[in-house]
Write an enzyme that holds these catalytic residues in place. Structure first.
Site, PDB file in Angstrom:
ATOM      1  N   HIS A 241      82.692  -5.708  -3.786  1.00  0.00           N
ATOM      2  CA  HIS A 241      83.200  -6.274  -5.034  1.00  0.00           C
ATOM      3  C   HIS A 241      83.818  -7.637  -4.737  1.00  0.00           C
ATOM      4  O   HIS A 241      84.473  -7.799  -3.706  1.00  0.00           O
ATOM      5  CB  HIS A 241      84.289  -5.365  -5.632  1.00  0.00           C
ATOM      6  CG  HIS A 241      85.073  -6.038  -6.722  1.00  0.00           C
ATOM      7  ND1 HIS A 241      84.675  -5.997  -8.037  1.00  0.00           N
ATOM      8  CD2 HIS A 241      86.193  -6.816  -6.679  1.00  0.00           C
ATOM      9  CE1 HIS A 241      85.542  -6.720  -8.772  1.00  0.00           C
ATOM     10  NE2 HIS A 241      86.472  -7.223  -7.960  1.00  0.00           N
TER      11      HIS A 241
ATOM     12  N   LYS B 266      83.424  -1.417  -0.894  1.00  0.00           N
ATOM     13  CA  LYS B 266      83.489  -0.182  -1.688  1.00  0.00           C
ATOM     14  C   LYS B 266      83.256   1.037  -0.782  1.00  0.00           C
ATOM     15  O   LYS B 266      82.822   0.886   0.378  1.00  0.00           O
ATOM     16  CB  LYS B 266      82.442  -0.258  -2.806  1.00  0.00           C
ATOM     17  CG  LYS B 266      82.664  -1.416  -3.796  1.00  0.00           C
ATOM     18  CD  LYS B 266      81.655  -1.332  -4.941  1.00  0.00           C
ATOM     19  CE  LYS B 266      81.753  -2.493  -5.883  1.00  0.00           C
ATOM     20  NZ  LYS B 266      80.828  -2.338  -7.053  1.00  0.00           N
TER      21      LYS B 266
ATOM     22  N   TYR C  57      89.060  -1.756 -12.950  1.00  0.00           N
ATOM     23  CA  TYR C  57      87.834  -1.887 -13.743  1.00  0.00           C
ATOM     24  C   TYR C  57      88.100  -1.857 -15.249  1.00  0.00           C
ATOM     25  O   TYR C  57      87.198  -1.518 -16.020  1.00  0.00           O
ATOM     26  CB  TYR C  57      86.845  -0.788 -13.350  1.00  0.00           C
ATOM     27  CG  TYR C  57      86.060  -1.113 -12.084  1.00  0.00           C
ATOM     28  CD1 TYR C  57      85.356  -2.310 -11.947  1.00  0.00           C
ATOM     29  CD2 TYR C  57      85.994  -0.200 -11.030  1.00  0.00           C
ATOM     30  CE1 TYR C  57      84.633  -2.603 -10.798  1.00  0.00           C
ATOM     31  CE2 TYR C  57      85.264  -0.482  -9.875  1.00  0.00           C
ATOM     32  CZ  TYR C  57      84.584  -1.685  -9.782  1.00  0.00           C
ATOM     33  OH  TYR C  57      83.845  -1.965  -8.643  1.00  0.00           O
TER      34      TYR C  57
ATOM     35  N   GLU D  79      93.315  -9.199 -10.225  1.00  0.00           N
ATOM     36  CA  GLU D  79      92.932  -8.174  -9.233  1.00  0.00           C
ATOM     37  C   GLU D  79      93.816  -8.268  -7.984  1.00  0.00           C
ATOM     38  O   GLU D  79      94.198  -7.233  -7.432  1.00  0.00           O
ATOM     39  CB  GLU D  79      91.449  -8.323  -8.896  1.00  0.00           C
ATOM     40  CG  GLU D  79      90.571  -7.948 -10.093  1.00  0.00           C
ATOM     41  CD  GLU D  79      89.098  -8.325  -9.937  1.00  0.00           C
ATOM     42  OE1 GLU D  79      88.686  -8.783  -8.845  1.00  0.00           O
ATOM     43  OE2 GLU D  79      88.352  -8.164 -10.933  1.00  0.00           O
TER      44      GLU D  79
ATOM     45  N   ASN E 131      76.656  -0.737  -4.674  1.00  0.00           N
ATOM     46  CA  ASN E 131      76.316  -2.101  -4.254  1.00  0.00           C
ATOM     47  C   ASN E 131      77.296  -2.712  -3.242  1.00  0.00           C
ATOM     48  O   ASN E 131      77.412  -3.930  -3.116  1.00  0.00           O
ATOM     49  CB  ASN E 131      76.086  -3.008  -5.477  1.00  0.00           C
ATOM     50  CG  ASN E 131      77.293  -3.089  -6.384  1.00  0.00           C
ATOM     51  OD1 ASN E 131      78.365  -2.589  -6.053  1.00  0.00           O
ATOM     52  ND2 ASN E 131      77.123  -3.723  -7.535  1.00  0.00           N
TER      53      ASN E 131
HETATM   54  P1  IDP Z   1      80.042  -7.130 -10.482  1.00  0.00           P
HETATM   55  O1  IDP Z   1      80.511  -6.089  -9.494  1.00  0.00           O
HETATM   56  O2  IDP Z   1      78.840  -7.863 -10.000  1.00  0.00           O
HETATM   57  O3  IDP Z   1      81.156  -8.033 -10.944  1.00  0.00           O
HETATM   58  P2  IDP Z   1      80.276  -5.835 -13.078  1.00  0.00           P
HETATM   59  O4  IDP Z   1      79.406  -6.094 -14.252  1.00  0.00           O
HETATM   60  O5  IDP Z   1      81.677  -6.332 -13.132  1.00  0.00           O
HETATM   61  O6  IDP Z   1      79.522  -6.343 -11.779  1.00  0.00           O
HETATM   62  O7  IDP Z   1      80.305  -4.244 -12.883  1.00  0.00           O
HETATM   63  C1  IDP Z   1      81.214  -3.641 -11.992  1.00  0.00           C
HETATM   64  C2  IDP Z   1      80.474  -2.620 -11.175  1.00  0.00           C
HETATM   65  O8  IDP Z   1      80.033  -1.578 -12.047  1.00  0.00           O
HETATM   66  C3  IDP Z   1      79.192  -3.143 -10.528  1.00  0.00           C
HETATM   67  O9  IDP Z   1      79.428  -3.714  -9.249  1.00  0.00           O
HETATM   68  C4  IDP Z   1      78.334  -1.911 -10.431  1.00  0.00           C
HETATM   69  O10 IDP Z   1      78.618  -1.156  -9.254  1.00  0.00           O
HETATM   70  C5  IDP Z   1      78.768  -1.099 -11.638  1.00  0.00           C
HETATM   71  N1  IDP Z   1      77.837  -1.291 -12.767  1.00  0.00           N
HETATM   72  C6  IDP Z   1      77.668  -2.401 -13.505  1.00  0.00           C
HETATM   73  N2  IDP Z   1      76.725  -2.226 -14.448  1.00  0.00           N
HETATM   74  C7  IDP Z   1      76.285  -0.962 -14.289  1.00  0.00           C
HETATM   75  C8  IDP Z   1      75.281  -0.173 -14.976  1.00  0.00           C
HETATM   76  O11 IDP Z   1      74.626  -0.620 -15.906  1.00  0.00           O
HETATM   77  N3  IDP Z   1      75.118   1.103 -14.500  1.00  0.00           N
HETATM   78  C9  IDP Z   1      75.833   1.624 -13.449  1.00  0.00           C
HETATM   79  N4  IDP Z   1      76.768   0.910 -12.803  1.00  0.00           N
HETATM   80  C10 IDP Z   1      76.992  -0.358 -13.208  1.00  0.00           C
HETATM   81 MG    MG Z   2      82.834  -7.667 -12.100  1.00  0.00          MG
END
Ligand code: IDP
Ligand code: MG
Length: 153
Positions: free
Chosen positions: A119, A13, A53, A130, A116
């Site tokens: 992805h 990212k 997304y 994807e 984080n």
């Molecule tokens: P993942 O990346 O572990 O698959 P997902 O639930 O698919 O997690 O969420 C996509 C991305 O959205 C996450 O990597 C994170 O950066 C962001 N995200 C997920 N939940 C939250 C939240 O509650 N607040 C802010 N950002 C979030």
């Molecule tokens: Mg995800």
């Protein structure tokens, strides 16, 4: 491809790119034994980011997620290997870096759920979807790594 061989979509990212962590991420993927079969650096436009997304379109964090992922370049990859989807998710660690175990990329390299670093697709259906958003089939290359007989029984 061998049975259980899978392909998954992985992205460094914008925070990972801007913090100079492309090599760190790639190195962990390669050391695990996974094979990078497609890779490019791109600056996602809003349309592709929203498509990527789409499952989160109704979440309160969706607009900030789209602005973040379009805020700088990303490195997109297709990663192949036995159980590659689960292997990549375990390399990444939990979504929230504070809950991610040490030894995972998020647990070692990040602090904030919205920053984080990496992805990876969460299921075979997501991986297929994807990969097709970010790559043409001709961009995915077929080659052998030298250690395959040492990786797989
Ligand atoms: P993942 O990346 O572990 O698959 P997902 O639930 O698919 O997690 O969420 C996509 C991305 O959205 C996450 O990597 C994170 O950066 C962001 N995200 C997920 N939940 C939250 C939240 O509650 N607040 C802010 N950002 C979030
Ligand atoms: Mg995800």
């Amino acid at each position: 491809m061998q049975e259980l061989q899978e392909r998954t979509f992985v992205m460094v990212k914008p925070d990972g790119v801007c913090r100079g962590l492309i090599g760190e991420v790639l190195s962990r993927i390669e050391r695990r034994g996974l094979k990078v079969v497609a890779m490019k650096m791109v600056w996602l436009d809003e349309e592709r980011a929203r498509m990527h997304y789409a499952e989160h379109a109704d979440k309160p964090f969706f607009s900030s997620l789209v602005s973040f992922i379009t805020s700088g370049p990303v490195v997109c990859m297709v990663v192949e290997g036995r159980n590659a989807i689960r292997a990549m998710r375990s390399l990444c660690g939990s979504t929230n870096p504070i809950e991610a175990h040490a030894g995972t990329m998020r647990g070692d390299l990040a602090l904030d759920i919205g920053r984080n670093v990496v992805h990876a697709s969460d299921s075979p259906a997501s991986a297929e979807r994807e990969i097709s958003i970010h790559f043409d089939p001709a961009e995915i290359l077929d080659y052998e790594r030298c250690e395959e007989s040492w990786l797989y029984e």
